[in-house]
Design an enzyme around this catalytic site. Sequence first.
Site, short mmCIF file in Angstrom:
data_model
loop_
_atom_site.label_atom_id
_atom_site.label_comp_id
_atom_site.label_asym_id
_atom_site.label_seq_id
_atom_site.Cartn_x
_atom_site.Cartn_y
_atom_site.Cartn_z
N ASN A 107 36.03 29.96 34.66
CA ASN A 107 37.18 29.47 33.91
C ASN A 107 38.40 30.39 33.85
O ASN A 107 39.46 29.94 33.46
CB ASN A 107 36.76 29.18 32.47
CG ASN A 107 35.67 28.14 32.39
OD1 ASN A 107 35.83 27.04 32.88
ND2 ASN A 107 34.55 28.50 31.80
N TYR A 108 38.23 31.65 34.21
CA TYR A 108 39.34 32.57 34.01
C TYR A 108 39.83 33.28 35.26
O TYR A 108 40.94 33.79 35.28
CB TYR A 108 38.97 33.61 32.96
CG TYR A 108 38.92 33.04 31.58
CD1 TYR A 108 40.10 32.79 30.88
CD2 TYR A 108 37.72 32.71 30.97
CE1 TYR A 108 40.06 32.24 29.61
CE2 TYR A 108 37.68 32.16 29.71
CZ TYR A 108 38.86 31.93 29.03
OH TYR A 108 38.83 31.38 27.78
N LEU A 109 38.97 33.38 36.26
CA LEU A 109 39.34 34.18 37.41
C LEU A 109 39.89 33.30 38.52
O LEU A 109 39.19 32.41 39.00
CB LEU A 109 38.13 34.96 37.90
CG LEU A 109 37.53 35.89 36.84
CD1 LEU A 109 36.29 36.57 37.35
CD2 LEU A 109 38.56 36.92 36.39
#
Length: 687
Positions: free
Chosen positions: A644-646
């Site tokens: 979800n973030y990278l």
Amino acid sequence: MKHKDGSTDKYKDKHKEKRKEEKMKSLDGKVKKEKENGFASPPYVKSEPEEDFYHSPKHEKSLKRERDDDYDSEFKPKKIKTENDKKAKKRKQDNEDIKSKKTKNKKGEVADGKKKAKKEPEEKWKWWEEERYTDGVKWRFLEHKGPVFAPPYEPLPSNVKFYYDGKHMKLSPEAEEVATFFAKMLDHEYTTKDIFRKNFFKDWRKEMTSEEKGKITDLKKCNFTEMSEYFKAQSEARKAMTKEDKLKIKEENERILQEYGFCIMDNHRERIANFRIEPPGLFRGRGDHPKMGMLKRRIRPQDIIVNCSKDSKYPEPPPGTKWKEVRHDNKVTWLVSWTENIQGSIKYIMLNPSSRIKGEKDWQKYETARRLKKCVDRIRAQYREDWKSKEMRIRQRAVALYFIDKLALRAGNEKEEGETADTVGCCSLRVEHIKLYPENDGQEYVVEFDFLGKDSIRYYNKVPVEKRVFKNLQLFMENKEPDDDLFDRLNTSILNKHLQELMDGLTAKVFRTYNASITLQQQLKELTNSEENIPAKILSYNRANRAVAILCNHQRAPPKTFEKSMQNLQTKIDAKRDQLSDAKRELKSAKADAKVRKDEKSKKAVETKKKAVQRIEEQLMKLEVQATDREENKQIALGTSKLNYLDPRISVAWCKKWGIPVEKIYNKTQREKFAWAIDMADEDFEF
DNA sequence: ACTGCGACTTAGGAGTGGGCGT
DNA sequence: ACGCCCACTCCTAAGTCGCAGT
């Protein structure tokens, strides 16, 4: 200072009052909820396929969407152009063709006359090479088969008994079903918690006949053990099933997946994420949830809203039932929705992360974060400046933003008290959640954070901050009670409005994405050693990933078997070491032997032994790396940040640069989700 | 301005099945 | 061939954020 802008009321006073009130009153406000979530069935919207043109999108064969066309010119006029029925049917036929063809291909069992493309799951659609919708339209054509409902309740065999106060009692099917939910959770610690038991019992009694209600008045006197044993036996039996039976089940699941697990969206067959309706059961909130144990009711067709194109073949409700509604809203992405009875919130069936509609959004998310990269310096300079503002609200905003940026805190919306576990994010931090140390362990101006965040995961951190921040925090905390809001002049809406002014599309969560991705990129640069082999490089990757997970506070409970599995690994390492020294000894003696004999055969033997030693050394190294990795990962969850973030392009670029197969970093599902990144990023991609 | 709702992303844990070592 | 373990999948709760309605 505090009164300088005191003309406006403190935002949060109202909420705070509420919180205090409700704390005393305990659980209230349910009456309202129940009404909202009642079973009243709204008017059924008649489906009218026969009067509709089957307006399948054109160019099915090319499997290419045409999005550059103006919506109006492609869509509406067609309708007006009064296609005759035959033509319409023909289009629909084409559409069906796509579906069945793909189904067969997937299974690889096509047996038709013409040469089949076989194997290769026919060229993957590169949606990222096409133009996007811009006007809030999410699709033009959507067809699906609706949800798969939970299997109906099967009453227990009569030999499985329930006892109340030591006496056997035959329960009505409704009461029995709810009892089985409890029985299934018996050895979970949930069932020992007071709130859980209280909520469960209250809801259970609602399902009882009046006779049952009269008798069963004390949960402690209920004996569910026979039920519990029965379910344990059932699950054992399932495990012990023959291969054939297991295969049968697998095939049936595959059939259901093929039938319900896909939809047609704009010419493409796309995977649906959660096409199965959540089965009834007992609500398991996370953390200290006031509603734990409540009955999550069974969802029926009349609870379901279906969303699809007007010109699609509508999903059929099960025989004898009706949908709550069929609508055609192409400004949203969901296919099915219903209202859940615990919180009264809406649940959706949506597409898989590999779908165009999710992928585009994901891509866009990272593009927003990259835009932040370009102006983050300016924004940082600004909020530092704002620490000195004359206005309290601005200082609070600036300090909160600093936390969000530096510590990757979540925004922290207000939550309704007593409805959920008491957790906070940045804007909802309370005085009790931080401690100030003018000096701590030789560092100045240290702030200690200790609070429960999303999913009731504890955030604990001690960070030195700038003097100005520290002084501001002291100011914010003046004359406040521990359960007062730290940022009483701030909420997420104010913060996000401000951010929107700083950069188009900027919200609090973009900072998390940005800081996570930029950290990965930096860490990869720093940790990757070009000399090292692939396993060592992957360890470096995992370490970079781990730095991000720590930043974002992605924790997990240490696996129950952690110690054991660590030991097992150590045993393996020891064994490998022994093996290595054996191999080395053998190599030595082979060398000695070869020196004496000087013949080809013994030379060869030396070579063989050398190879063996090398191989074992490599294996040992791999095991050691694995052990390090696992140890360091004990309480850290890497998956969430990875997913979800990278920005996946960072990882893909890294793989390409160092010749690491992308499969080492992303498993199959992840590769499907990140197909766009794998396809488009080259080795010099910069976030 | 303020609230509540709707839509969507983000999250950790449970469950499981297939690959691996014995 | 067998059993175990862990990676992966499934599940669904819990956030974020914008907007409509008042």
